[in-house]
Enzyme design. Structure first.
Site, PDB file in Angstrom:
ATOM      1  N   TYR A   1      40.298  23.898  41.348  1.00 22.80           N
ATOM      2  CA  TYR A   1      40.856  23.179  40.197  1.00 22.80           C
ATOM      3  C   TYR A   1      41.374  21.792  40.579  1.00 22.80           C
ATOM      4  CZ  TYR A   1      43.561  21.688  36.231  1.00 22.80           C
ATOM      5  OH  TYR A   1      44.065  20.923  35.196  1.00 22.80           O
TER       6      TYR A   1
ATOM      7  N   LYS B   1      39.310  18.267  39.478  1.00 26.10           N
ATOM      8  CA  LYS B   1      39.965  17.292  38.594  1.00 26.10           C
ATOM      9  C   LYS B   1      40.146  15.951  39.308  1.00 26.10           C
ATOM     10  CE  LYS B   1      41.399  17.938  34.898  1.00 26.10           C
ATOM     11  NZ  LYS B   1      40.772  17.772  33.572  1.00 26.10           N
TER      12      LYS B   1
END
EC number: 1.1.1.145
Length: 373
Positions: free
Chosen positions: A155, A159
């Site tokens: 994650y 990002k």
């Protein structure tokens, strides 16, 4: 400003829906295209009952489908990209997260260039900046400090790389000869009505005699209300379309917080839910250093078993760091460049969220009553 149109990806999500609710109040907006992989029937109905003269077009499609994205972007003035998989527990396969969060963003940027979309706003995350260690202390951090996540977990990594791609794309030449302008917003941990994370916390507590499971008591964060994050996206869209403001915004990133008090994640959950009888777990917790090294051992076991079995540890080092760090940021740069001021006060945000939690409690009671009959 002349009539314009906006595509919102991840429009069926927690943040996306709030952005749509604010977008319909924008002047000269002629069309909103809402894009997600699948919309719940109630979400579709909500979009068709917005009470607006603005055309709302519902699009269901995969962000990995490049041809579909190109068609979705045709004739669009602004793209607000919120679609993402959020997972810090390791439940969702790494490649799935990288595909959606990174490859999907790259696909969308290319679609914007081919369809000559001039403005692109990326919903990033404070996770792209860290924290990298539970020992670090960041209070009221700001954009001039160089902070970058060093985690390889899917994650924060996806990002971070997606945000880099978005900001690097600023200034790209569009197919019609125009120029792509981009910016990224880094909200803090978002709370509010319909938060899936908050909903899961409350539902678990309802099954545990209203005792909130802890895990973030050692943290100091400045969570942000969903309505204020949505508002920042609206202001970014206005700014990139404004020739006077745009030069200061394009290619920039902004931390988005509000006036929610600095507090631990456990204290936030308790403050929002105590009206309904919820309480914090009073049990003793392992010290953070021990939790961290225990997480390392569990991750090692997971790695060793990976050729024959997919073991998902109950927690990992990244999660321990997130929930044990002092990591807060100021919104002064967004205030300066975007004209951002929180639309919703802490007191109002607290009340709205607490009332929504009350509906979850009522639903739980109705479920128990049905089972007992």
């Amino acid at each position: 400003m002349p009539g314009w149109s906006c595509l919102v990806t991840g429009a069926g999500g927690f943040l996306g829906q709030r952005i749509i609710q604010l977008l319909v109040q924008e002047k000269d907006l002629e069309e909103i295209r809402v894009l997600d992989k699948v919309f719940k029937p109630e979400t579709r109905e909500q979009f068709f009952n917005l009470g607006t003269s603005i055309k709302v077009t519902v699009l269901e499609g995969d962000i990995l489908d490049t041809q579909y994205l190109r068609r979705a972007c045709q004739g669009i003035s602004v793209v607000i990209h919120t679609a993402a998989i959020i997972d810090v527990t390791g439940v969702i396969p790494r490649q799935t997260i990288l595909d959606v969060n990174l490859k999907g963003t790259q696909n969308l940027l290319e679609a914007c260039i081919q369809a000559s979309v001039p403005a692109f706003i990326f919903s990033s995350s404070v996770d792209v900046a860290g924290p990298n260690s539970y020992k670090d202390i960041v209070l009221n951090g700001h954009e001039d400090e160089h902070r970058e996540s060093t985690w390889s977990d899917p994650y924060p990594y996806s990002k971070k790389m997606a945000e880099k791609a978005v900001l690097a794309a600023n200034g790209s030449m569009l197919k019609n000869g125009g120029t792509l302008q981009t910016c990224a917003l880094r909200p803090m941990c978002i709370y509010g009505e319909r938060s899936q994370f908050l909903s899961n916390t409350i539902i678990k507590a309802l099954k545990n005699k209203f005792i909130l499971r802890g895990g973030g008591k050692f943290s100091t964060a400045n969570p942000v209300y969903v309505g204020n994050v949505a508002w920042a996206h609206i202001l970014a869209a206005r700014g990139l379309r404004n020739p006077k403001k745009s030069p200061n915004i394009q290619g920039e990133f902004y931390y988005i917080s509000d006036d929610t008090p600095h507090q631990s994640y456990d204290d936030l959950n308790y403050t929002l839910s105590k009206e309904w009888g919820f309480c914090l777990n009073s049990r003793w917790y392992l010290p953070v250093p021990i939790l961290y090294w225990l997480a390392f051992l569990l991750e090692t076991v997971s790695f060793l078993l990976s050729p024959i079995y997919r073991y998902i540890p109950p927690f990992n080092r990244h999660l321990v760091t997130l929930t044990a760090s002092t990591f807060t940021f100021s919104y002064k740069k967004a205030q300066r460049d975007l004209g951002y001021e929180p639309l919703v006060s802490w007191e109002e945000a607290k009340q709205k969220t607490s009332e929504w939690i009350g509906t979850l409690v009522e639903q739980h009671r109705e479920t128990l009553d049905t089972k007992s009959q």
